[in-house]
Design an enzyme around this catalytic site. Structure first.
Site, PDB file in Angstrom:
ATOM      1  N   GLY A 249     -17.438   2.643  36.865  1.00 29.61           N
ATOM      2  CA  GLY A 249     -18.753   2.895  36.275  1.00 29.61           C
ATOM      3  C   GLY A 249     -19.245   1.667  35.534  1.00 29.61           C
ATOM      4  N   SER A 250     -20.149   1.892  34.602  1.00 33.66           N
ATOM      5  CA  SER A 250     -20.762   0.773  33.885  1.00 33.66           C
ATOM      6  C   SER A 250     -19.757   0.140  32.916  1.00 33.66           C
ATOM      7  CB  SER A 250     -21.963   1.292  33.101  1.00 33.66           C
ATOM      8  OG  SER A 250     -21.526   2.319  32.226  1.00 33.66           O
ATOM      9  N   GLY A 254     -16.704   1.558  30.470  1.00 37.94           N
ATOM     10  CA  GLY A 254     -15.361   0.970  30.517  1.00 37.94           C
ATOM     11  C   GLY A 254     -14.816   0.625  29.142  1.00 37.94           C
ATOM     12  N   GLU A 271     -12.989  -0.418  36.875  1.00 40.82           N
ATOM     13  CA  GLU A 271     -13.821  -0.983  37.962  1.00 40.82           C
ATOM     14  C   GLU A 271     -15.261  -0.863  37.502  1.00 40.82           C
ATOM     15  OE1 GLU A 271     -12.695  -2.393  40.622  1.00 40.82           O
ATOM     16  OE2 GLU A 271     -10.615  -1.724  40.703  1.00 40.82           O
ATOM     17  N   CYS A 305     -22.028  -1.933  43.091  1.00 40.74           N
ATOM     18  CA  CYS A 305     -21.437  -2.822  42.083  1.00 40.74           C
ATOM     19  C   CYS A 305     -21.430  -4.250  42.613  1.00 40.74           C
ATOM     20  CB  CYS A 305     -20.037  -2.353  41.732  1.00 40.74           C
ATOM     21  SG  CYS A 305     -19.005  -2.114  43.173  1.00 40.74           S
TER      22      CYS A 305
HETATM   23  P1  NAD Z   1     -21.788   5.381  34.422  1.00 45.27           P
HETATM   24  O1  NAD Z   1     -21.013   4.428  33.586  1.00 45.27           O
HETATM   25  O2  NAD Z   1     -23.022   5.943  33.860  1.00 45.27           O
HETATM   26  O3  NAD Z   1     -20.853   6.636  34.821  1.00 45.27           O
HETATM   27  C1  NAD Z   1     -19.667   6.472  35.540  1.00 45.27           C
HETATM   28  C2  NAD Z   1     -18.758   7.660  35.281  1.00 45.27           C
HETATM   29  O4  NAD Z   1     -18.283   7.592  33.940  1.00 45.27           O
HETATM   30  C3  NAD Z   1     -19.450   9.022  35.415  1.00 45.27           C
HETATM   31  O5  NAD Z   1     -18.580   9.934  36.033  1.00 45.27           O
HETATM   32  C4  NAD Z   1     -19.695   9.405  33.970  1.00 45.27           C
HETATM   33  O6  NAD Z   1     -19.813  10.785  33.754  1.00 45.27           O
HETATM   34  C5  NAD Z   1     -18.418   8.867  33.346  1.00 45.27           C
HETATM   35  N1  NAD Z   1     -18.469   8.724  31.879  1.00 45.27           N
HETATM   36  C6  NAD Z   1     -19.496   8.301  31.128  1.00 45.27           C
HETATM   37  N2  NAD Z   1     -19.127   8.317  29.825  1.00 45.27           N
HETATM   38  C7  NAD Z   1     -17.855   8.746  29.769  1.00 45.27           C
HETATM   39  C8  NAD Z   1     -16.922   8.969  28.708  1.00 45.27           C
HETATM   40  N3  NAD Z   1     -17.235   8.783  27.442  1.00 45.27           N
HETATM   41  N4  NAD Z   1     -15.689   9.405  29.026  1.00 45.27           N
HETATM   42  C9  NAD Z   1     -15.339   9.582  30.324  1.00 45.27           C
HETATM   43  N5  NAD Z   1     -16.182   9.419  31.359  1.00 45.27           N
HETATM   44  C10 NAD Z   1     -17.427   8.989  31.088  1.00 45.27           C
HETATM   45  O7  NAD Z   1     -22.081   4.642  35.816  1.00 45.27           O
HETATM   46  P2  NAD Z   1     -23.020   5.103  37.012  1.00 45.27           P
HETATM   47  O8  NAD Z   1     -24.438   4.964  36.611  1.00 45.27           O
HETATM   48  O9  NAD Z   1     -22.556   6.396  37.574  1.00 45.27           O
HETATM   49  O10 NAD Z   1     -22.663   3.983  38.121  1.00 45.27           O
HETATM   50  C11 NAD Z   1     -23.194   2.709  38.135  1.00 45.27           C
HETATM   51  C12 NAD Z   1     -22.258   1.712  37.475  1.00 45.27           C
HETATM   52  O11 NAD Z   1     -20.968   1.752  38.074  1.00 45.27           O
HETATM   53  C13 NAD Z   1     -22.733   0.277  37.680  1.00 45.27           C
HETATM   54  O12 NAD Z   1     -22.513  -0.435  36.496  1.00 45.27           O
HETATM   55  C14 NAD Z   1     -21.842  -0.223  38.809  1.00 45.27           C
HETATM   56  O13 NAD Z   1     -21.710  -1.626  38.853  1.00 45.27           O
HETATM   57  C15 NAD Z   1     -20.563   0.452  38.459  1.00 45.27           C
HETATM   58  N6  NAD Z   1     -19.676   0.524  39.631  1.00 45.27           N
HETATM   59  C16 NAD Z   1     -18.593  -0.296  39.672  1.00 45.27           C
HETATM   60  C17 NAD Z   1     -17.769  -0.293  40.780  1.00 45.27           C
HETATM   61  C18 NAD Z   1     -16.584  -1.217  40.868  1.00 45.27           C
HETATM   62  O14 NAD Z   1     -15.723  -0.950  41.703  1.00 45.27           O
HETATM   63  N7  NAD Z   1     -16.512  -2.269  40.078  1.00 45.27           N
HETATM   64  C19 NAD Z   1     -18.036   0.577  41.849  1.00 45.27           C
HETATM   65  C20 NAD Z   1     -19.134   1.425  41.760  1.00 45.27           C
HETATM   66  C21 NAD Z   1     -19.949   1.388  40.642  1.00 45.27           C
END
Ligand code: NAD
Length: 524
Positions: A249-250, A254, A271, A305
């Site tokens: 995720g973002s 992370g 990631e 990503c």
């Molecule tokens: P996001 O960070 O909003 O959410 C990702 C996940 O994290 C979701 O399931 C969300 O519910 C969960 N989450 C959020 N807060 C949390 C917490 N406090 N505790 C536990 N889980 C929590 O990201 P998004 O908008 O779904 O996806 C886009 C982002 O993901 C972009 O920044 C993209 O670059 C990144 N991404 C990275 C990769 C990689 O492999 N590097 C792959 C795909 C997406």
């Protein structure tokens, strides 16, 4: 934000039916389906249709799911790894059978074009194949012991219950990257998918459940808990039964994961966000570069990503490349991703469109020049005919930028490409490395020295570095992940499997003395 609540059409209804999905589905699986928390409505970003309602996990249901998934691990880890591989082989075959339907669900719920939706399922199949082979190759080392009549070795044991948190933009493949490897490694998994794409998650777990039941394996090895970050996500992060959290995720998410999991001495595979660049050198084939840039910057509507977000172009070819890019951007077929002619579908939701518009405002304020596009698209504006009303469509955007602009260092999750000039090659590398993220990078050049410098220790600082290939579309055979604010995690191929196991150094004395290491004498 207003959402359309039109009903799904018959085609969609029968697709959902084939995948075992009703109009309301339970969002918790731990061997049984449940979900009595609040209802999550999932809408198609393509036209705002309400696809289904998913019932989320209550704290009590989370607790039961974690308990059952942890218990399932105990039995699963005792099964020989090649037999675990056989279950994953069957899972891969079931995904082959479901490729078209599951791919179409990705298109409907995440807005990916058909080729990308199906490509995502293909990634799941590929990683299953990889994991099956791996199930006979979980090798340890034999290490020379300094003591006579001793044997020293490294063994790899199953780790436990793995928490898998995924982002909306890869709603099925990232589960498979983690879970196929974790499964052959002997781990059970508990998955918290994005609240934007819960239906994809339910469909995947239903497929995995079927395979487990047919083989009399406890299906709780592939558990699921749908719910938001603060309710369900935080429980996962703080759960001491979970030795490893793999979170995609973002970067903001992370940081939270690293803090919470680190505090309890858990491990995390992170990631996170990318800010990927392509350097285009004077000797590059512009035809090749153009194709890679278009796929990298416009594909998945800029929501990968690994999306190409920055272009670092030698000043001698800048004008020519920009001219070609503007021409190509004008011709990108934008529209319903379920239409085979479409190359760019919608953004995930209205908030993503608003975030893109905010970013464009900042770009203007910081002195960037919009060369093309960026605007929100309304129903009649597509070059594929009329866009579905209720969808979240934008035109991809090209910006003439400078590396010092603050916004260029940020990941705006939208199709915005910053084009920058360089004169000296060392400057191009400095610009490429001069952002907080470190996921994917590429160079287009036919100069062997430039290519080698780019790949050398003083070249790209990213987890992925490509020559004459764009930044997105990695193969599963390599380890995937990036440095700096991308989090440092590695998933998928190469030896990433080791992160899902517990390493043990074991030494056996088959002599009749007890020599101590380092020659220490400890005798009365
Ligand atoms: P996001 O960070 O909003 O959410 C990702 C996940 O994290 C979701 O399931 C969300 O519910 C969960 N989450 C959020 N807060 C949390 C917490 N406090 N505790 C536990 N889980 C929590 O990201 P998004 O908008 O779904 O996806 C886009 C982002 O993901 C972009 O920044 C993209 O670059 C990144 N991404 C990275 C990769 C990689 O492999 N590097 C792959 C795909 C997406």
């Amino acid at each position: 934000m207003p959402k359309t609540k039109t009903k799904t059409n018959t085609q969609t209804s029968s697709l959902l039916k084939r995948l075992g999905l009703a109009s309301t589905v339970p969002g918790v699986f731990d061997g049984e389906w449940s979900g009595s928390g609040k209802c999550l409505e999932t809408f198609s970003p393509n036209d705002g249709t309400l696809l289904a309602q998913v019932r989320t996990a209550t704290p009590g249901e989370y607790e039961r799911a974690a308990q059952r998934a942890a218990a399932a691990f105990q039995k699963w880890q005792a099964i020989p790894a090649p037999q675990r591989g056989e279950i994953v082989r069957q899972l891969g075959n079931a995904l082959r059978d479901a490729r078209a339907d599951l791919g179409m669900l990705v298109t409907l719920e995440a807005g990916k074009i058909i080729a990308e939706g199906q490509g995502e399922v293909q990634e799941m199949i590929d990683i299953c194949d990889f994991a099956v082979g791996l199930s006979r190759q979980l090798y340890g080392l034999t290490i020379a012991s300094e003591r006579s009549r001793h044997r020293m070795m490294e063994q790899w044991h199953p780790l436990g219950l793995v928490g898998v948190i995924t982002a909306f933009n890869f709603p099925v493949a990232v589960w498979a990257w983690n879970c196929a490897l974790a499964a052959v490694c002997g781990d059970s998994t508990i998955w918290k998918p994005s609240s934007q794409t819960p239906l994809c998650a339910v469909a995947v777990i239903k497929i995995a459940e079927k395979i487990c039941r047919a083989n009399s394996i406890d299906p709780a090895i592939f558990s699921l808990v749908i719910g938001d970050g603060p309710t369900v996500g935080e429980r996962l992060l703080n759960d001491k039964r979970i030795p490893l959290i793999s979170a995609t995720g973002s970067s903001a998410m992370g940081v939270r994961v690293a803090q919470a999991v680190g505090k309890r001495f858990g491990r995390a595979i992170l990631e996170l966000g990318g800010n990927n660049a392509i350097i285009v050198a004077p000797s590059a084939s512009l035809d090749l570069a153009m194709r890679a840039i278009l796929f990298g910057a416009v594909g998945t509507a800029g929501q990968r990503c690994t999306t190409t977000r920055r272009l670092i172009v030698h000043e001698s070819i800048y004008d020519e490349l920009v001219k070609r890019l503007v021409r190509a951007y004008r011709q990108v077929p934008i529209g319903n991703p379920a239409d085979e002619k479409t190359l760019m579908g919608p953004l995930i939701n209205a908030q993503a469109v608003a975030d893109m518009q905010d970013a464009l405002e900042k770009i203007r304020r910081q002195g960037g020049e919009i060369l093309f596009g960026g605007e929100k698209l309304v129903a009649q504006a597509s070059n594929l005919g009329s866009l579905p009303p209720g969808g979240h469509y934008v035109r991809p955007c090209l910006v003439a930028a400078r590396p010092e602009m603050q916004i260029v260092s940020e990941e705006t999750f939208a199709p915005i490409l910053y084009v920058m000039k360089y004169r000296k090659f060392d400057d191009a590398i400095a610009i490429q490395n001069g952002v907080p993220q470190g996921l994917s990078s590429a160079i287009f050049t036919n100069d062997m020295r430039e290519a080698e410098q780019f790949l050398s220790a003083s070249g790209s600082d990213c987890g992925i570095a490509n020559v004459n290939i764009g930044t997105s579309g990695a193969e599963i055979g390599g380890a995937f992940g990036g440095e700096k604010e991308t989090g440092g995690g590695r998933e998928s191929g190469s030896d990433s499997w080791k992160l899902y196991m517990r390493r043990q150094t074991a030494t056996v004395n088959f002599g009749s003395d007890l020599p101590l290491a380092q020659g220490i004498k400890f005798e009365a």
